[in-house]
Enzyme design. Structure first.
Site, PDB file in Angstrom:
ATOM      1  N   GLN A  12       3.404  -4.659 -19.690  1.00 22.88           N
ATOM      2  CA  GLN A  12       4.542  -4.278 -20.528  1.00 22.88           C
ATOM      3  C   GLN A  12       4.910  -5.402 -21.481  1.00 22.88           C
ATOM      4  O   GLN A  12       4.807  -6.577 -21.141  1.00 22.88           O
ATOM      5  CB  GLN A  12       5.748  -3.959 -19.640  1.00 22.88           C
ATOM      6  CG  GLN A  12       5.826  -2.507 -19.263  1.00 22.88           C
ATOM      7  CD  GLN A  12       7.041  -2.212 -18.409  1.00 22.88           C
ATOM      8  OE1 GLN A  12       6.967  -2.246 -17.202  1.00 22.88           O
ATOM      9  NE2 GLN A  12       8.152  -1.924 -19.046  1.00 22.88           N
ATOM     10  N   SER A  93       0.270  -7.850 -14.291  1.00 20.19           N
ATOM     11  CA  SER A  93       1.303  -6.935 -13.794  1.00 20.19           C
ATOM     12  C   SER A  93       0.815  -5.484 -13.913  1.00 20.19           C
ATOM     13  O   SER A  93      -0.157  -5.106 -13.269  1.00 20.19           O
ATOM     14  CB  SER A  93       2.617  -7.172 -14.539  1.00 20.19           C
ATOM     15  OG  SER A  93       3.670  -6.427 -13.961  1.00 20.19           O
ATOM     16  N   LEU A  94       1.442  -4.693 -14.777  1.00 16.75           N
ATOM     17  CA  LEU A  94       0.995  -3.313 -14.977  1.00 16.75           C
ATOM     18  C   LEU A  94      -0.502  -3.246 -15.289  1.00 16.75           C
ATOM     19  O   LEU A  94      -1.205  -2.312 -14.873  1.00 16.75           O
ATOM     20  CB  LEU A  94       1.783  -2.682 -16.130  1.00 16.75           C
ATOM     21  CG  LEU A  94       1.201  -1.373 -16.683  1.00 16.75           C
ATOM     22  CD1 LEU A  94       1.425  -0.245 -15.702  1.00 16.75           C
ATOM     23  CD2 LEU A  94       1.769  -1.055 -18.035  1.00 16.75           C
ATOM     24  N   ARG A 118       6.194   4.376 -10.878  1.00 18.58           N
ATOM     25  CA  ARG A 118       6.479   2.955 -10.677  1.00 18.58           C
ATOM     26  C   ARG A 118       7.575   2.493 -11.637  1.00 18.58           C
ATOM     27  O   ARG A 118       8.535   1.823 -11.236  1.00 18.58           O
ATOM     28  CB  ARG A 118       5.195   2.150 -10.896  1.00 18.58           C
ATOM     29  CG  ARG A 118       5.321   0.636 -10.768  1.00 18.58           C
ATOM     30  CD  ARG A 118       3.947   0.017 -11.053  1.00 18.58           C
ATOM     31  NE  ARG A 118       3.887  -1.433 -10.888  1.00 18.58           N
ATOM     32  CZ  ARG A 118       4.034  -2.321 -11.873  1.00 18.58           C
ATOM     33  NH1 ARG A 118       4.272  -1.891 -13.112  1.00 18.58           N
ATOM     34  NH2 ARG A 118       3.943  -3.612 -11.637  1.00 18.58           N
ATOM     35  N   HIS A 202       9.040  -8.287 -10.430  1.00 15.95           N
ATOM     36  CA  HIS A 202       8.350  -9.240  -9.558  1.00 15.95           C
ATOM     37  C   HIS A 202       9.267 -10.139  -8.743  1.00 15.95           C
ATOM     38  O   HIS A 202       8.828 -11.168  -8.251  1.00 15.95           O
ATOM     39  CB  HIS A 202       7.344 -10.083 -10.369  1.00 15.95           C
ATOM     40  CG  HIS A 202       6.316  -9.254 -11.054  1.00 15.95           C
ATOM     41  ND1 HIS A 202       5.351  -8.556 -10.364  1.00 15.95           N
ATOM     42  CD2 HIS A 202       6.125  -8.945 -12.367  1.00 15.95           C
ATOM     43  CE1 HIS A 202       4.610  -7.865 -11.216  1.00 15.95           C
ATOM     44  NE2 HIS A 202       5.061  -8.082 -12.432  1.00 15.95           N
ATOM     45  N   GLN A 251       2.875  -6.498  -5.131  1.00 17.94           N
ATOM     46  CA  GLN A 251       2.916  -7.004  -6.509  1.00 17.94           C
ATOM     47  C   GLN A 251       4.294  -6.811  -7.143  1.00 17.94           C
ATOM     48  O   GLN A 251       4.738  -7.628  -7.938  1.00 17.94           O
ATOM     49  CB  GLN A 251       1.843  -6.298  -7.342  1.00 17.94           C
ATOM     50  CG  GLN A 251       1.621  -6.897  -8.718  1.00 17.94           C
ATOM     51  CD  GLN A 251       1.454  -5.827  -9.784  1.00 17.94           C
ATOM     52  OE1 GLN A 251       2.300  -4.958  -9.934  1.00 17.94           O
ATOM     53  NE2 GLN A 251       0.362  -5.905 -10.512  1.00 17.94           N
TER      54      GLN A 251
END
Length: 313
Positions: A12, A93-94, A118, A202, A251
């Site tokens: 993102q 991340s994503l 998510r 996170h 994560q």
């Protein structure tokens, strides 16, 4: 002789209205990938990514499936152009979900639905305005951890993205992150910038979202990877589908160890790291982490051509 490559996928923040328009004109697989994702979600992700409005594209539950389709469409274009498989994949991340789709762990349609959930779970875990993230520039990792401890004062404040040496993102409760930013400046940080995000990713505030994500994963088939994927949580591979699911759950409330990930990619013998998807964020980070690596973004026909020339030079 082709150079050994790794492929990384952005998360993102790299989205923009109009992303991949030129690549889609040259390569039909881009639109086809977005159509596949759109059908799975019941949302026209291509129209949203091309025309916005930006506010809608930037909503977490929309950003995540749009970015997944973007990264995967670039990967499919590169697969058509390259005569080799990557040594290893990783995503920020994503982007880790995109890497797992590229490695054959999750079908694109399932992954698009999963990351949309998510995003929604993340948004619903923390009421708007109560969480925050900030980028701390110019302190080392331990200094950032120290100002997080000092600034927490009973709230959540954690170092969550180790993006490059001297660039660490912190996340937590909004008041705590404001205190951390001030303490970081007092400790000698060059800058402490509050980020324009709606979710403090996170950190421990994401644990309720992680529990819901774990439930949602029960309905989705995970396979063993066809290509190695380095995970954000462990900076290592996992081959067991259940272990991969657990790493994705963790994560959400664990740091993204990107510096270690890039160094691990280099340690596997990769000579070129390609960033598949809009923007150049990861390419910039690689150059700050390990100057011996060639790092190239791929998001339009010109950057694709440059990348392919670099691999085959």
């Amino acid at each position: 002789m082709s150079k050994r490559i790794a492929v990384t996928f952005p998360g993102q923040g790299s989205q923009s209205v109009g992303m991949l328009a030129e690549l889609a004109t040259a390569f039909p697989v881009v639109r086809q990938t977005f159509e596949e994702g759109s059908q799975a979600l019941g949302v026209d992700l291509w129209a949203l990514s091309q025309h916005g409005p930006k506010e809608q594209l930037d909503e977490t539950q929309n950003t995540q499936p749009a970015m997944l389709c973007a990264g995967m469409s670039v990967m499919r274009v590169m697969d058509q152009q390259m005569g080799q498989s990557p040594l290893v994949l990783a995503g920020h991340s994503l982007g880790e979900y995109t890497a797992l789709v590229a490695a054959g762990v999750i079908e694109l349609a399932d992954a698009v639905r999963l990351v949309s959930m998510r995003g929604r779970f993340m948004q619903e875990a923390v009421p708007a305005g109560t969480g925050a993230m900030a980028a701390i520039l110019g302190l080392d990792d331990d200094q950032v951890r120290e100002v997080c401890v000092a600034g927490a004062q009973g709230q959540v404040a954690e170092a969550v993205n180790f993006n490059s040496p001297g660039q660490v993102v912190v996340a937590g409760d909004a008041e705590a992150i404001k205190r951390v930013a001030e303490l970081a400046k007092a400790a000698g940080a060059k800058r402490a910038l509050l980020l324009d995000v709606s979710v403090p990713s996170h950190c421990a505030l994401m644990r309720p979202a992680a529990e819901r994500l774990a439930e949602a994963m029960h309905a989705i088939a995970f396979m063993s990877p066809r290509l190695p994927v380095l995970h954000n949580v462990s900076v290592s591979e996992a081959n067991d589908p259940a272990a991969i699911q657990q790493l994705l759950v963790e994560q959400l409330f664990s740091p993204v160890r990107w510096v270690e990930t890039v160094r691990a990619i280099a340690g596997r013998g990769a000579e070129v790291i390609l960033e598949a998807g809009p923007g150049k964020v990861l390419t910039g980070l690689v150059k700050r982490i390990d100057k011996s690596l060639a790092a190239l973004p791929v998001f339009d026909p010109a950057s694709l051509e440059t990348a392919m020339e670099s691999i085959n030079a």
